[in-house]
Every structure is written in structure tokens, then in C-alpha cells.
Write a protein that holds these residues in place. Structure first.
Motif, PDB file in Angstrom:
ATOM      1  N   PRO A  44       0.843  -1.200   0.000  1.00 28.91           N
ATOM      2  CA  PRO A  44       0.000   0.000   0.000  1.00 28.91           C
ATOM      3  C   PRO A  44       0.880   1.254   0.000  1.00 28.91           C
ATOM      4  O   PRO A  44       2.010   1.222   0.490  1.00 28.91           O
ATOM      5  CB  PRO A  44      -0.788  -0.125   1.316  1.00 28.91           C
ATOM      6  CG  PRO A  44      -0.780  -1.592   1.621  1.00 28.91           C
ATOM      7  CD  PRO A  44       0.539  -2.100   1.117  1.00 28.91           C
ATOM      8  N   GLU A  45       0.351   2.346  -0.511  1.00 26.07           N
ATOM      9  CA  GLU A  45       1.146   3.560  -0.717  1.00 26.07           C
ATOM     10  C   GLU A  45       1.790   4.064   0.567  1.00 26.07           C
ATOM     11  O   GLU A  45       2.959   4.462   0.564  1.00 26.07           O
ATOM     12  CB  GLU A  45       0.261   4.656  -1.327  1.00 26.07           C
ATOM     13  CG  GLU A  45       0.986   5.978  -1.561  1.00 26.07           C
ATOM     14  CD  GLU A  45       2.182   5.849  -2.504  1.00 26.07           C
ATOM     15  OE1 GLU A  45       3.149   6.622  -2.323  1.00 26.07           O
ATOM     16  OE2 GLU A  45       2.152   4.981  -3.395  1.00 26.07           O
ATOM     17  N   ASP A  46       1.059   4.065   1.681  1.00 27.08           N
ATOM     18  CA  ASP A  46       1.626   4.605   2.920  1.00 27.08           C
ATOM     19  C   ASP A  46       2.792   3.763   3.417  1.00 27.08           C
ATOM     20  O   ASP A  46       3.782   4.291   3.919  1.00 27.08           O
ATOM     21  CB  ASP A  46       0.554   4.733   4.008  1.00 27.08           C
ATOM     22  CG  ASP A  46      -0.054   3.404   4.403  1.00 27.08           C
ATOM     23  OD1 ASP A  46      -0.413   2.604   3.505  1.00 27.08           O
ATOM     24  OD2 ASP A  46      -0.185   3.141   5.616  1.00 27.08           O
ATOM     25  N   ILE A  47       2.691   2.453   3.242  1.00 28.98           N
ATOM     26  CA  ILE A  47       3.772   1.562   3.666  1.00 28.98           C
ATOM     27  C   ILE A  47       4.977   1.735   2.753  1.00 28.98           C
ATOM     28  O   ILE A  47       6.115   1.813   3.206  1.00 28.98           O
ATOM     29  CB  ILE A  47       3.293   0.097   3.700  1.00 28.98           C
ATOM     30  CG1 ILE A  47       2.227  -0.067   4.793  1.00 28.98           C
ATOM     31  CG2 ILE A  47       4.459  -0.859   3.910  1.00 28.98           C
ATOM     32  CD1 ILE A  47       1.630  -1.455   4.880  1.00 28.98           C
ATOM     33  N   ARG A  48       4.716   1.811   1.452  1.00 32.27           N
ATOM     34  CA  ARG A  48       5.822   1.996   0.501  1.00 32.27           C
ATOM     35  C   ARG A  48       6.546   3.319   0.760  1.00 32.27           C
ATOM     36  O   ARG A  48       7.774   3.384   0.712  1.00 32.27           O
ATOM     37  CB  ARG A  48       5.299   1.938  -0.937  1.00 32.27           C
ATOM     38  CG  ARG A  48       6.417   1.872  -1.970  1.00 32.27           C
ATOM     39  CD  ARG A  48       5.932   1.469  -3.346  1.00 32.27           C
ATOM     40  NE  ARG A  48       4.940   2.371  -3.866  1.00 32.27           N
ATOM     41  CZ  ARG A  48       3.668   2.025  -4.128  1.00 32.27           C
ATOM     42  NH1 ARG A  48       3.258   0.797  -3.903  1.00 32.27           N
ATOM     43  NH2 ARG A  48       2.821   2.901  -4.613  1.00 32.27           N
TER      44      ARG A  48
END
Length: 199
Positions: free
Chosen positions: A22-26
Motif C-alpha cells: 500500500p502507498e503509505d507503507i511503501r
């Protein structure tokens, strides 16, 4: 999310491809990678469960990024190394041993703690912290009010005392997740903090 085996990260856990995060994790992983020069394997090993990844990292940062006179960031890393060594967790000893070397500016301390914390180059305050932390890690039912009072007598505040217990408890979970997944330390961790950085 595509999952696959990657023995360089974890021998038993299935790990996702970076592009599937997911974008926030990446974004968080990219920040750490840019700062460190590599991606710690724990980020990939836990990322197959995004909600747990977020909770894990939030708890880690809450406990480990505080710095108080009674319990410095370096002290917090020493707790992790000593208790993880008692739990035979290679990943946490190696990874947090690297951070402990850097934060203490002592290239020997992590190896000393991992082999025998009783003989490590600790000051009197740190000896009390590590002794109480190891007791909680190994014989939790034997912890008494007196153990917490020893921490206060060594200069820790009530918040610091709570942090000692929380760090030990959190990394007991982390140690077991590392064992369960067969998590492997990044090669970079083994060398970090052993020699002064070149300017």
C-alpha cells in the motif's frame, strides 16, 4: 498481493513484492531505505499483513524514538539487544546491535551484551535497567514492585519505567515473529557502527 519465498529476507515467511505495498507503507519504507542505504528485512517480512505492519511500526516508533535523561535512545537499544539475546533472536540482536553501536558510539557494546550482559561495559544505571529488563523477559512471574523501584532509584521516571516494560514486551513479540518466519538480518547490519564513519 503476490507473496513468495525469499530466503535472504525470511526462510519461512512469504513476502510481498515492493510494488504491491500500500502507498503509505511503501512511502515509509522508501524513507527508511533512503536514510539507511538499504531496506531492513523486517519491513518486507511483516508487510504481507498491512494492518499489522502499521500497528507494529507505530508501536516500535513510539517506544524507540523517545529520548529522556533516564532512558535514552541508546538505552532502549541496549534493552532490545540484551533481551533478544536471551531469546536467541538473531535478527533483533544483529539489527538492534547495529543501532546500539551507533547510538552508544561504542563498537563493542552489542557483542558484549549478546554474549553476557553481566560483563558488558555498562554504567551503574544501565546495569540496573538491563538486569530488570532481562528478568522481565525471562522470568516475568518473578517481577516485583521492588524491581520497578530499583529503576526509579536509578533515575528513571514513571514513564521511563513503563517504557522499560513495554520495550521488553514488544520485543518478546518481535523475537517470536522473527523466529516464526525465519527472518534473516540484512548483511549491512553486521558491519554498522564497528568503525568510525569516513567524513
Amino acid at each position: 498481493m503476490a507473496l513468495h519465498k525469499d530466503p535472504s529476507i525470511a526462510t519461512r515467511a512469504l513476502v510481498p513484492d515492493v510494488e504491491d505495498f500500500p502507498e503509505d507503507i511503501r512511502q515509509k519504507i522508501d524513507e527508511v531505505t533512503e536514510k539507511s542505504g538499504f531496506t531492513p528485512n523486517v519491513f518486507r517480512a511483516v508487510a504481507s499483513r498491512p494492518d499489522e505492519w502499521r500497528a507494529f511500526m507505530s508501536m516500535h516508533d513510539s517506544l524507540m524514538d523517545r529520548d529522556t535523561p533516564g532512558l535514552t535512545k541508546a538505552d532502549r537499544e541496549l534493552i532490545v539487544v540484551a533481551t533478544s539475546a536471551e531469546n536467541s533472536c538473531m535478527y533483533c540482536v544483529v539489527a538492534h546491535g547495529a543501532i546500539a553501536r551507533i547510538r552508544t558510539k561504542n563498537p563493542l557494546i552489542s557483542d558484549q551484551l549478546a554474549i553476557d550482559w553481566r560483563k558488558a561495559d555498562l554504567d551503574d544505571r544501565q546495569k540496573v535497567i538491563i538486569e530488570v529488563a532481562v528478568k522481565l523477559a525471562m522470568t516475568p512471574a518473578e517481577v516485583t514492585d521492588g524491581d520497578q523501584q530499583r529503576l526509579r532509584d536509578a533515575g528513571l521516571t514513571d514513564e521511563d519505567v513503563m517504557d522499560v516494560g513495554s520495550i521488553v514486551a514488544f520485543f518478546a513479540m518481535s523475537n517470536r515473529l522473527a523466529h516464526w518466519g525465519g527472518m534473516q538480518p540484512n548483511p549491512e547490519f553486521f558491519l554498522m557502527g564497528r568503525t568510525p564513519r569516513q567524513k
